[in-house]
Design a protein around this motif. Structure first.
Motif, PDB file in Angstrom:
ATOM      1  N   TYR A   1     -34.950   4.693 -24.705  1.00 20.87           N
ATOM      2  CA  TYR A   1     -35.792   5.114 -25.867  1.00 20.87           C
ATOM      3  C   TYR A   1     -37.339   5.325 -25.250  1.00 20.87           C
ATOM      4  CZ  TYR A   1     -32.211   4.141 -29.322  1.00 20.87           C
ATOM      5  OH  TYR A   1     -31.053   4.071 -29.944  1.00 20.87           O
ATOM      6  N   GLY A   2     -37.817   4.494 -24.584  1.00 20.11           N
ATOM      7  CA  GLY A   2     -39.238   4.762 -24.229  1.00 20.11           C
ATOM      8  C   GLY A   2     -39.583   5.596 -22.923  1.00 20.11           C
ATOM      9  N   ASN A   3     -38.266   5.768 -22.455  1.00 20.26           N
ATOM     10  CA  ASN A   3     -38.564   6.812 -21.037  1.00 20.26           C
ATOM     11  C   ASN A   3     -37.409   7.841 -21.039  1.00 20.26           C
ATOM     12  OD1 ASN A   3     -40.566   5.373 -19.619  1.00 20.26           O
ATOM     13  ND2 ASN A   3     -39.296   3.645 -20.343  1.00 20.26           N
ATOM     14  N   ASN A   4     -37.649   8.975 -21.706  1.00 19.12           N
ATOM     15  CA  ASN A   4     -36.973  10.246 -21.642  1.00 19.12           C
ATOM     16  C   ASN A   4     -37.789  11.375 -22.095  1.00 19.12           C
ATOM     17  OD1 ASN A   4     -36.306  10.853 -24.688  1.00 19.12           O
ATOM     18  ND2 ASN A   4     -36.135   8.684 -24.525  1.00 19.12           N
ATOM     19  N   PRO A   5     -37.190  12.457 -21.988  1.00 22.46           N
ATOM     20  CA  PRO A   5     -37.930  13.761 -22.021  1.00 22.46           C
ATOM     21  C   PRO A   5     -38.259  14.057 -23.574  1.00 22.46           C
ATOM     22  CG  PRO A   5     -35.916  14.318 -21.152  1.00 22.46           C
ATOM     23  CD  PRO A   5     -35.938  12.930 -21.205  1.00 22.46           C
ATOM     24  N   TYR A   6     -37.699  13.501 -24.652  1.00 26.12           N
ATOM     25  CA  TYR A   6     -37.758  13.704 -25.797  1.00 26.12           C
ATOM     26  C   TYR A   6     -38.461  12.602 -26.714  1.00 26.12           C
ATOM     27  CZ  TYR A   6     -34.256  17.046 -24.401  1.00 26.12           C
ATOM     28  OH  TYR A   6     -33.521  17.933 -23.906  1.00 26.12           O
ATOM     29  N   THR A   7     -38.966  11.633 -26.129  1.00 19.07           N
ATOM     30  CA  THR A   7     -39.622  10.539 -26.691  1.00 19.07           C
ATOM     31  C   THR A   7     -41.105  10.581 -26.831  1.00 19.07           C
ATOM     32  OG1 THR A   7     -39.819   7.861 -26.525  1.00 19.07           O
ATOM     33  CG2 THR A   7     -40.145   9.157 -24.756  1.00 19.07           C
ATOM     34  N   HIS A   8     -41.552   9.870 -27.482  1.00 21.05           N
ATOM     35  CA  HIS A   8     -43.161   9.553 -28.026  1.00 21.05           C
ATOM     36  C   HIS A   8     -43.718   8.320 -27.785  1.00 21.05           C
ATOM     37  CE1 HIS A   8     -43.476  14.062 -28.937  1.00 21.05           C
ATOM     38  NE2 HIS A   8     -42.508  13.810 -29.645  1.00 21.05           N
ATOM     39  N   GLY A   9     -42.751   7.572 -27.137  1.00 24.50           N
ATOM     40  CA  GLY A   9     -42.957   6.155 -27.046  1.00 24.50           C
ATOM     41  C   GLY A   9     -42.260   5.100 -27.902  1.00 24.50           C
ATOM     42  N   SER A  10     -41.670   5.802 -29.111  1.00 21.14           N
ATOM     43  CA  SER A  10     -41.053   4.876 -29.823  1.00 21.14           C
ATOM     44  C   SER A  10     -39.510   5.082 -30.103  1.00 21.14           C
ATOM     45  CB  SER A  10     -41.403   4.994 -31.483  1.00 21.14           C
ATOM     46  OG  SER A  10     -41.323   6.119 -32.045  1.00 21.14           O
ATOM     47  N   SER A  11     -38.832   4.781 -31.209  1.00 20.98           N
ATOM     48  CA  SER A  11     -37.491   5.299 -31.355  1.00 20.98           C
ATOM     49  C   SER A  11     -37.202   6.519 -31.960  1.00 20.98           C
ATOM     50  CB  SER A  11     -36.387   3.942 -31.697  1.00 20.98           C
ATOM     51  OG  SER A  11     -37.075   3.790 -33.175  1.00 20.98           O
ATOM     52  N   LYS A  12     -38.141   7.228 -32.272  1.00 21.26           N
ATOM     53  CA  LYS A  12     -38.191   8.600 -33.049  1.00 21.26           C
ATOM     54  C   LYS A  12     -38.120   9.749 -31.857  1.00 21.26           C
ATOM     55  CE  LYS A  12     -38.812   6.673 -36.935  1.00 21.26           C
ATOM     56  NZ  LYS A  12     -37.965   5.630 -36.794  1.00 21.26           N
ATOM     57  N   PHE A  13     -37.242  10.785 -31.897  1.00 18.32           N
ATOM     58  CA  PHE A  13     -37.318  11.476 -30.826  1.00 18.32           C
ATOM     59  C   PHE A  13     -37.351  13.026 -31.179  1.00 18.32           C
ATOM     60  CE2 PHE A  13     -34.460   7.897 -30.058  1.00 18.32           C
ATOM     61  CZ  PHE A  13     -35.068   7.386 -28.926  1.00 18.32           C
ATOM     62  N   ASP A  14     -37.786  13.862 -30.411  1.00 21.66           N
ATOM     63  CA  ASP A  14     -37.890  15.225 -30.479  1.00 21.66           C
ATOM     64  C   ASP A  14     -36.022  15.702 -30.570  1.00 21.66           C
ATOM     65  OD1 ASP A  14     -40.520  15.435 -30.524  1.00 21.66           O
ATOM     66  OD2 ASP A  14     -40.643  16.058 -28.551  1.00 21.66           O
ATOM     67  N   PRO A  15     -35.747  16.693 -31.386  1.00 22.54           N
ATOM     68  CA  PRO A  15     -34.413  17.219 -31.065  1.00 22.54           C
ATOM     69  C   PRO A  15     -33.948  17.471 -29.699  1.00 22.54           C
ATOM     70  CG  PRO A  15     -35.588  18.525 -32.811  1.00 22.54           C
ATOM     71  CD  PRO A  15     -36.597  17.599 -31.962  1.00 22.54           C
ATOM     72  N   GLY A  16     -32.816  17.103 -29.505  1.00 25.00           N
ATOM     73  CA  GLY A  16     -32.105  17.116 -28.172  1.00 25.00           C
ATOM     74  C   GLY A  16     -31.847  15.955 -27.436  1.00 25.00           C
ATOM     75  N   PHE A  17     -32.611  14.904 -27.769  1.00 21.21           N
ATOM     76  CA  PHE A  17     -32.350  13.561 -26.977  1.00 21.21           C
ATOM     77  C   PHE A  17     -30.785  13.210 -27.063  1.00 21.21           C
ATOM     78  CE2 PHE A  17     -31.639   9.037 -27.566  1.00 21.21           C
ATOM     79  CZ  PHE A  17     -31.988   8.706 -26.343  1.00 21.21           C
ATOM     80  N   ALA A  18     -30.150  13.343 -28.219  1.00 19.47           N
ATOM     81  CA  ALA A  18     -28.586  12.690 -27.960  1.00 19.47           C
ATOM     82  C   ALA A  18     -27.966  13.533 -27.091  1.00 19.47           C
ATOM     83  CB  ALA A  18     -28.023  13.017 -29.593  1.00 19.47           C
ATOM     84  N   ALA A  19     -27.912  14.980 -27.093  1.00 22.21           N
ATOM     85  CA  ALA A  19     -27.321  15.627 -26.148  1.00 22.21           C
ATOM     86  C   ALA A  19     -27.694  15.279 -24.728  1.00 22.21           C
ATOM     87  CB  ALA A  19     -27.464  17.249 -26.114  1.00 22.21           C
TER      88      ALA A  19
ATOM     89  N   TYR B   1     -29.098  12.440 -23.425  1.00 25.08           N
ATOM     90  CA  TYR B   1     -28.636  11.114 -23.188  1.00 25.08           C
ATOM     91  C   TYR B   1     -27.091  11.093 -23.004  1.00 25.08           C
ATOM     92  CZ  TYR B   1     -28.074   6.001 -24.089  1.00 25.08           C
ATOM     93  OH  TYR B   1     -27.547   4.895 -24.100  1.00 25.08           O
ATOM     94  N   GLU B   2     -26.415  11.738 -23.776  1.00 25.50           N
ATOM     95  CA  GLU B   2     -24.979  11.978 -23.419  1.00 25.50           C
ATOM     96  C   GLU B   2     -24.726  12.641 -22.086  1.00 25.50           C
ATOM     97  OE1 GLU B   2     -20.806  13.859 -25.283  1.00 25.50           O
ATOM     98  OE2 GLU B   2     -22.542  13.500 -26.528  1.00 25.50           O
ATOM     99  N   ALA B   3     -25.335  13.458 -21.944  1.00 30.95           N
ATOM    100  CA  ALA B   3     -25.105  14.030 -20.243  1.00 30.95           C
ATOM    101  C   ALA B   3     -25.474  13.275 -19.399  1.00 30.95           C
ATOM    102  CB  ALA B   3     -26.053  15.445 -20.463  1.00 30.95           C
ATOM    103  N   GLN B   4     -26.658  12.388 -19.520  1.00 34.11           N
ATOM    104  CA  GLN B   4     -26.885  11.422 -18.502  1.00 34.11           C
ATOM    105  C   GLN B   4     -26.068  10.218 -18.440  1.00 34.11           C
ATOM    106  OE1 GLN B   4     -29.932  11.477 -16.777  1.00 34.11           O
ATOM    107  NE2 GLN B   4     -30.200  13.499 -17.638  1.00 34.11           N
ATOM    108  N   ARG B   5     -25.185   9.938 -19.467  1.00 31.62           N
ATOM    109  CA  ARG B   5     -24.175   8.911 -19.252  1.00 31.62           C
ATOM    110  C   ARG B   5     -23.002   9.549 -18.526  1.00 31.62           C
ATOM    111  NH1 ARG B   5     -23.879   5.449 -25.044  1.00 31.62           N
ATOM    112  NH2 ARG B   5     -25.149   3.873 -24.308  1.00 31.62           N
ATOM    113  N   ARG B   6     -22.646  10.719 -19.219  1.00 32.52           N
ATOM    114  CA  ARG B   6     -21.474  11.363 -18.329  1.00 32.52           C
ATOM    115  C   ARG B   6     -21.667  11.629 -16.806  1.00 32.52           C
ATOM    116  NH1 ARG B   6     -17.531  13.227 -21.609  1.00 32.52           N
ATOM    117  NH2 ARG B   6     -18.021  13.317 -23.792  1.00 32.52           N
TER     118      ARG B   6
END
Length: 194
Positions: free
Chosen positions: A26-44, A46-51
């Motif tokens: 949550y704190g370290n990804n291209p869609y974060t601003h430091g909290s658990s609120k993300f820019d659109p695209g985080f879910a896709a 994150y799923e791609a990273q897991r896959r």
């Protein structure tokens, strides 16, 4: 208690929670601003990273394995994007210290009241540090947990409510500032404190 519970269930040392991996993502990804609120695209993303790491469905691996995969995702991102990681740390510090504890409440008056309380507290702590600077070594007992706790959330993700455990320590420092202001000579050491 959580460490014992985690060891019993996972047969591994997990000091607090298996959600630490998710918090790290949550704190370290291209869609974060430091909290658990993300820019659109985080879910896709994150799923791609897991896959990429062999997790086709979250329930296909254990809770402990999910934590390890999430940690790997976040650490890989942090190592390949050090500038972004530093930027996110600044954003997390802002969320941790500046967001009012009531920032999600719709009541603007309550938000302003909480912001005013934070400003007064921070000013009092700053004054206390200035007046009692010769007591720095004695104040270490307060600063070590404050800095350590904040440091954890500069790495993981931050929320305003995560600073609640450090507020009592800040209040003690603020109280010390008031005492130092009222009895400056006692804090300087000229006369014994009454």
């Amino acid at each position: 208690p959580w460490t014992i519970r985690n060891y019993e269930i996972h047969h591994a040392l997990v000091p607090v929670s298996t959600l630490s991996g998710l918090s790290l993502v949550y704190g370290n990804n291209p869609y974060t601003h430091g909290s658990s609120k993300f820019d659109p695209g985080f879910a896709a993303w994150y799923e791609a990273q897991r896959r990429e790491r062999g997790v086709t469905h979250p329930d296909s691996v254990s809770e402990y394995e999910r934590m390890k995969v999430d940690q790997r995702i976040a650490l890989d991102y942090m190592l390949t994007h050090p500038g972004e990681t530093l930027k996110h740390m600044v954003q997390k510090a802002y969320v941790f210290w500046v967001y009012p504890l009531s920032h999600q409440q719709p009541n603007t008056g309550l938000k302003l009241l909480m912001m005013a309380a934070d400003i007064i507290l921070y000013l009092g702590v700053a004054v206390g540090i200035g007046i009692a600077r010769h007591l720095r070594k004695r104040l270490t007992i307060f600063w070590v947990p404050i800095v350590g706790f904040m440091g954890v959330h500069l790495v993981l993700h931050a929320e305003a409510r995560y600073r609640i455990p450090v507020v009592p320590l800040l209040c003690v420092l603020f109280g010390g500032a008031i005492m130092a202001w009222q009895n400056r000579s006692a804090f300087i050491g000229d006369t014994p404190a009454l």
